[in-house]
Design a protein around this motif. Structure first.
Motif, short mmCIF file in Angstrom:
data_model
loop_
_atom_site.label_atom_id
_atom_site.label_comp_id
_atom_site.label_asym_id
_atom_site.label_seq_id
_atom_site.Cartn_x
_atom_site.Cartn_y
_atom_site.Cartn_z
N MET A 49 0.80 -1.27 -0.34
CA MET A 49 0.25 -0.09 -0.02
C MET A 49 0.77 1.24 0.40
O MET A 49 0.42 2.38 -0.81
CB MET A 49 -1.22 -0.12 0.68
N ARG A 50 2.09 0.79 0.17
CA ARG A 50 3.25 2.66 0.51
C ARG A 50 3.69 2.52 0.01
O ARG A 50 3.47 2.33 -1.95
CB ARG A 50 4.23 2.34 1.23
N LEU A 51 3.47 3.85 -0.66
CA LEU A 51 3.58 4.96 -1.96
C LEU A 51 4.72 5.49 -1.71
O LEU A 51 4.95 6.92 -0.55
CB LEU A 51 2.84 6.18 -2.57
N THR A 52 6.63 6.15 -2.58
CA THR A 52 6.82 6.64 -1.84
C THR A 52 7.62 7.64 -3.73
O THR A 52 6.98 6.92 -4.20
CB THR A 52 8.40 6.01 -1.28
N GLY A 53 8.65 7.98 -2.81
CA GLY A 53 9.14 9.33 -3.98
C GLY A 53 10.12 9.52 -3.84
O GLY A 53 10.97 10.44 -2.76
N LYS A 54 10.77 11.09 -4.40
CA LYS A 54 11.68 12.35 -4.13
C LYS A 54 11.16 13.13 -3.19
O LYS A 54 9.88 13.56 -3.96
CB LYS A 54 12.45 12.52 -5.63
N VAL A 55 11.74 13.29 -2.13
CA VAL A 55 10.91 14.44 -1.28
C VAL A 55 11.74 15.58 -1.09
O VAL A 55 13.04 15.45 -1.38
CB VAL A 55 10.99 14.00 -0.15
N THR A 56 10.94 16.28 -1.54
CA THR A 56 11.70 18.15 -1.50
C THR A 56 10.35 18.64 -0.66
O THR A 56 9.45 18.83 -0.69
CB THR A 56 11.96 18.47 -2.77
N ARG A 57 11.45 19.89 -0.60
CA ARG A 57 10.68 21.39 0.76
C ARG A 57 11.46 22.19 0.18
O ARG A 57 12.12 22.04 -0.03
CB ARG A 57 11.28 21.25 2.05
N GLY A 352 8.03 33.95 5.42
CA GLY A 352 8.60 35.56 4.97
C GLY A 352 7.22 35.83 4.17
O GLY A 352 5.97 34.84 4.32
N ARG A 353 7.56 36.35 3.02
CA ARG A 353 6.00 36.31 1.74
C ARG A 353 5.86 35.09 1.12
O ARG A 353 5.52 34.94 0.11
CB ARG A 353 6.92 37.38 1.28
N LYS A 354 6.49 34.03 1.58
CA LYS A 354 7.05 33.08 0.21
C LYS A 354 5.60 32.26 0.86
O LYS A 354 4.81 31.96 2.21
CB LYS A 354 7.97 32.01 0.51
N GLN A 355 5.69 31.03 0.29
CA GLN A 355 4.83 29.94 0.54
C GLN A 355 5.60 28.51 1.09
O GLN A 355 6.36 27.64 0.48
CB GLN A 355 3.97 29.39 -0.04
N ALA A 356 5.24 27.94 2.30
CA ALA A 356 5.80 26.73 3.21
C ALA A 356 5.52 25.75 2.08
O ALA A 356 3.93 25.71 2.00
CB ALA A 356 5.84 26.98 4.57
N TRP A 357 6.24 24.87 2.13
CA TRP A 357 5.46 23.72 1.65
C TRP A 357 5.84 22.16 1.55
O TRP A 357 7.86 22.36 2.51
CB TRP A 357 5.02 23.71 -0.48
N TRP A 358 5.88 21.82 1.40
CA TRP A 358 6.82 19.72 1.09
C TRP A 358 5.84 19.17 -0.09
O TRP A 358 4.84 18.84 -0.55
CB TRP A 358 6.06 19.10 2.07
N GLN A 359 6.80 18.20 -0.39
CA GLN A 359 6.07 17.81 -2.22
C GLN A 359 6.84 16.44 -2.06
O GLN A 359 8.17 16.26 -1.82
CB GLN A 359 6.53 18.11 -3.14
N THR A 360 6.19 14.94 -2.73
CA THR A 360 6.84 14.01 -2.99
C THR A 360 6.76 14.28 -4.87
O THR A 360 5.10 13.89 -4.93
CB THR A 360 6.90 12.93 -1.99
#
Length: 698
Positions: A49-57, A352-360
């Motif tokens: 069931m697990r999905l994996t990928g390249k994580v960036t933030r 700051g004025r940017k958007q904080a994000w995390w993605q796979t």
């Protein structure tokens, strides 16, 4: 533990054997499935069931925080924990500041600014001692002595003697025309108190409700009500926990106040109940415990203090059913302004004025996604190793609040509440408990043992663009400069309410955030915070498929059937419902599911005259088990081998498997069985066969 085959055994009438909801939904109406709410992830956390990928933030500026650290180039520290992320290491320092003192970086000749980038390499938390030893492959970073501002920097009172508050707001909830024994009377409050009669909020008044709220007189007082005509506790809200407005949302109360840190003190109707779970004071949980008068420190950031109902559901640890929590009726509320704001994390890595994000980023485009589970700091995630009990107790952490609202604030306070015996005459109706505790006044029956944080609670106003988070899928990635593009974005959920799970047996008070993407597809799974000046601190994000891939459901070799194990808790048995269900019918999927229960290992002495064991069956509903399956499920096999039980039926003629083993699985017979067994054995074998069968039966 429950073991369920993932393929469809022969002869089973149902099209698929799926005894667990792999297409997880967070819809409460569809969760009455008797699943322990935080053990579903045990089933989902599997290669199937697990999905994996390249994580960036991205989006957060870590440079000021890194510059505030002491760097020892070419030195190595003690690091017993495995490799981790910079966000998690900072979380450890907040949870145990005297144990986690810094972190170790395997720099591989990188520049120092890369330590907070997506190519930082390996990071390890440093523990126990700030001593380090030379090692050219490493750099060690030591945290400052204090990660938070001093309360004095925001104007926190240096002394609580007298009246240290810059402003106080005191409201008593009363009916507009109070009556006692059908006779009207007047309530004359002490100076400084105002009355709320349940009217809708107005700017002229400066306080009120989302929709009209009923009020009542408290009739359970130990003295006649007329004798308490000047008491702030004569009136109270009526059926607050049952009140919905015309738009279907729960009623709430607000008062306009200047932004700042406040001590919010309330007197509730009942002592025993779920007060602390059903009410939220400025999206903050109450002091812990069943107290009548309680005070909690909050921060107002939008010019209005809000008392709201959570609308949450509590999961009973007795029968595992979900029930709505209640915000019991309130007599009065008092707000004391303590400071301009709560202390903040020093040099916090904000967006700051940017958007904080995390993605796979998934290996393949248009990847279908099912359940997404987010772990916030300190939230304990169940695993197969920790079942049936959690590994550690949940402790609130400042960073959990940062996921929902701007400002890296944090403040430890006492558990400010007064308790009694559960009787009204024994409760302390005292709006000044916070001042008395901090001033050291000897107030009786005061609960002052526990330290607590401002734990996020309830639902946030989604109309505020600076609160909450978004989980979405897209074929376009988030970038450092542009954030997460909205073009063709598929939103799984906008997270604006805290995740809640009450289970005393597992000591769980805040749960994992679970989102169902319902099979939507995308190249990237993104988690980003709404608004500016946000701090994104997540421990882990678990991504899962919506269903098992058909290729993984193919039936393997007969002795290697793929099975899925997950943790369950048995029902509480009653006269009509057993704790678990069994069946001898191979056309029922339950036949192929096996449950193991944990119990204390007790070695019983043998009885002198024991009844013979019940013979093992190999014929079920006219079908015979294969002898290989019969042997592999022999009770003499130690349970410590964790051997998964699989049931297979013979495709040839029925064979008496008992001729291969002694009747109760105690070893081989003394002689080999005949190579020509009876082709059609009786379907009704003896209930108590001889312990010494013939070596060569006919």
């Amino acid at each position: 533990m429950n073991v369920v085959p993932l393929d469809n055994p022969d002869l089973v009438a149902l099209p698929n054997v799926m005894n667990i909801p792999l297409n997880f939904t967070d819809d409460l109406e569809n969760q009455n499935i008797r699943w322990p709410p935080d053990t579903l992830n045990i089933a989902l956390e599997s290669p199937l069931m697990r999905l994996t990928g390249k994580v960036t933030r991205g989006g957060m500026n870590w440079a000021p925080f890194i510059r505030s650290l002491t760097v020892r180039r070419g030195h190595k520290c003690h690091h017993p924990r495995p490799e981790d992320t910079l966000e998690n290491i900072v979380q450890y320092a907040f949870e145990q500041p005297t144990y986690y003192l810094g972190f170790l970086w395997v720099h591989e000749n990188r520049d120092l600014k890369e330590v907070y980038g997506n190519t930082a390499g390996k990071l390890y938390p440093c523990v126990r001692t700030n001593n380090s030893r030379p090692s050219s492959s490493y750099h060690t970073f030591w945290f400052p002595r204090n990660l938070m501002e001093s309360p004095a920097t925001v104007g926190w009172p240096s002394s609580f003697s007298g009246n240290p508050f810059s402003a106080s707001y005191k409201i008593s909830f009363q009916p507009k025309n109070p009556k006692w024994d059908r006779k009207p009377f007047s309530i004359n409050l002490e100076p400084g108190w105002k009355v709320d009669n349940g009217e809708v909020y107005s700017d002229a008044r400066g306080y009120g409700w989302r929709c009209k709220q009923d009020m009542a007189i408290e009739t359970n007082q130990p003295r006649p009500v007329p004798a308490l005509a000047t008491n702030r506790s004569v009136g109270r809200t009526e059926r607050l926990n049952e009140r919905f407005c015309a738009d279907g949302k729960l009623n709430s109360w607000e008062i306009a106040v200047p932004n700042g840190a406040y001590a919010a003190t309330v007197l509730h109707e009942r002592v025993r109940g779920s007060i602390e779970f059903g009410c939220a004071l400025e999206n903050t949980r109450h002091s812990r415990g069943n107290m009548a008068t309680r005070s909690v420190v909050v921060e107002v950031k939008d010019g209005k203090f809000t008392l709201s109902q959570t609308g949450e559901h509590s999961t009973s640890y007795v029968d595992n059913l979900q029930r709505p929590t209640t915000c019991d009726d309130i007599f009065w509320i008092k707000l004391d302004r303590l400071a301009t704001r709560l202390p903040r994390m020093l040099n916090a890595p904000t967006s700051g004025r940017k958007q904080a994000w995390w993605q796979t980023e998934f290996p393949s485009a248009s990847q279908p996604v099912g359940a997404v589970i987010i772990e916030l700091p300190s939230v304990v995630m169940m695993s197969f190793a920790s079942f049936p009990g959690s590994a550690r107790r949940y402790r609130p952490n400042c960073m959990n609040r940062w996921f929902y609202e701007p400002g890296a604030s944090c403040m430890q306070t006492r558990n400010l509440a007064i308790y009694g015996t559960g009787q009204y005459f024994d409760e302390r109706d005292d709006p000044d408990i916070l001042r008395k505790i901090y001033a050291g006044e000897p107030t009786p029956r005061m609960h002052r043992e526990y330290i607590q944080y401002q734990q996020p609670w309830g639902s946030y106003n989604i109309s505020n663009p600076n609160v909450g988070a978004v989980v979405s899928l897209s074929d376009l990635p988030c970038t450092e400069t542009g954030g997460c593009p909205k073009t063709n974005e598929k939103i799984c959920r906008v997270i604006a309410e805290t995740s809640f799970f009450r289970d005393r047996s597992l000591h769980r008070w805040e749960s994992l955030i679970k989102i169902d993407c319902k099979g939507q597809t995308g190249k990237y799974l993104r988690v980003y915070l709404r608004g500016q000046n946000r701090v994104l601190m997540m421990r882990r994000v678990h991504i899962h498929r919506p269903v098992v891939l058909p290729s993984q459901l193919a039936t393997p070799a007969p002795n290697h059937r793929k099975s899925l194990c997950y943790g369950v808790r048995p029902r509480v048995a009653s006269e009509t419902t057993p704790s678990f269900i069994t069946t001898d019918d191979p056309t029922d999927p339950i036949f192929y599911s096996t449950c193991y229960t944990r119990s204390w290992l007790i070695e019983w002495l043998p009885l002198s005259k024991a009844d013979p064991p019940v013979p093992r069956k190999f014929i079920f509903n006219g079908e015979c088990l294969s002898c290989q399956s019969f042997r592999e499920t022999d009770p003499s096999i130690p349970i410590s081998q964790n051997k998964t039980i699989n049931w297979y039926f013979s495709t040839d003629k029925c064979q008496n498997c008992k001729l291969e083993l002694s009747p109760w699985g105690e070893g081989k017979t003394r002689d080999k069985p005949t190579p020509y067994p009876t082709p059609n054995p009786s379907p009704y074998p003896s209930a108590y066969p001889s312990a010494y069968p013939s070596a060569y039966p006919s």
